[in-house]
Enzyme design. Structure first.
Site, PDB file in Angstrom:
ATOM      1  N   MET A  28       0.804  -1.195   0.000  1.00  0.00           N
ATOM      2  CA  MET A  28       0.000   0.000   0.000  1.00  0.00           C
ATOM      3  C   MET A  28       0.850   1.263   0.000  1.00  0.00           C
ATOM      4  O   MET A  28       0.635   2.145   0.804  1.00  0.00           O
ATOM      5  CB  MET A  28      -0.952  -0.014   1.173  1.00  0.00           C
ATOM      6  CG  MET A  28      -0.271   0.104   2.520  1.00  0.00           C
ATOM      7  SD  MET A  28      -1.432   0.017   3.837  1.00  0.00           S
ATOM      8  CE  MET A  28      -0.912  -1.496   4.532  1.00  0.00           C
ATOM      9  N   PRO A  29       1.806   1.325  -0.893  1.00  0.00           N
ATOM     10  CA  PRO A  29       2.567   2.570  -0.902  1.00  0.00           C
ATOM     11  C   PRO A  29       1.808   3.708  -1.594  1.00  0.00           C
ATOM     12  O   PRO A  29       0.948   3.482  -2.437  1.00  0.00           O
ATOM     13  CB  PRO A  29       3.830   2.209  -1.674  1.00  0.00           C
ATOM     14  CG  PRO A  29       3.442   1.078  -2.542  1.00  0.00           C
ATOM     15  CD  PRO A  29       2.360   0.332  -1.804  1.00  0.00           C
ATOM     16  N   LEU A  30       2.146   4.888  -1.168  1.00  0.00           N
ATOM     17  CA  LEU A  30       1.734   6.111  -1.850  1.00  0.00           C
ATOM     18  C   LEU A  30       3.016   6.752  -2.331  1.00  0.00           C
ATOM     19  O   LEU A  30       3.939   6.964  -1.538  1.00  0.00           O
ATOM     20  CB  LEU A  30       1.003   7.053  -0.901  1.00  0.00           C
ATOM     21  CG  LEU A  30       0.823   8.496  -1.404  1.00  0.00           C
ATOM     22  CD1 LEU A  30      -0.110   8.530  -2.600  1.00  0.00           C
ATOM     23  CD2 LEU A  30       0.304   9.380  -0.292  1.00  0.00           C
TER      24      LEU A  30
END
Length: 126
Positions: A1-3
């Site tokens: 779940m990287p941004l």
């Protein structure tokens, strides 16, 4: 779940920004253990006076094509995963966009799962 926040100077074409975005996601899936449908990116294109960087600090020299990637990740990655991400991304951007490896800077920031709320005002929990 990287941004990931992708920051470049003005002048990049929409097509090149798409290649940059797609290549980043491809490498995150392959090397950083990101699910294929987990894609959150912000692309900023700034005028030169608003994107200030040292051309030589810990680098062989940065140009006007300098790219800063700030990856905020919600789970730990191993040193080997990070190394592979840095190396493969640099190689592919050089191949696909002729981006000099000295023009790529990547920062990974780690958060905890509870630091995220994906929607509905709910804290993310497994």
């Amino acid at each position: 779940m990287p941004l990931t926040r992708i920051t470049v100077r003005d002048g990049w074409s929409d097509a090149d920004l798409q290649i940059l975005s797609d290549t980043l996601h491809e490498v995150l899936v392959a090397e950083f253990n990101v699910p294929p449908d987990d894609r959150f990116q912000v692309i900023e294109s700034l005028a030169a006076p608003r994107f200030i960087y040292d051309r030589h600090y810990l680098s062989g020299g940065r140009s006007e094509r300098y790219v800063l990637l700030n990856i905020v990740a919600g789970k730990p990655r191993s040193a080997e995963q990070k190394r592979a991400t840095y190396r493969v991304l640099s190689e592919r951007l050089q191949q696909r966009l002729n981006l000099d490896p000295h023009d790529l800077m990547i920062i990974i920031q780690q958060t905890k799962l509870g630091d995220w709320s994906f929607s509905g005002g709910k804290m993310f929990e497994l």
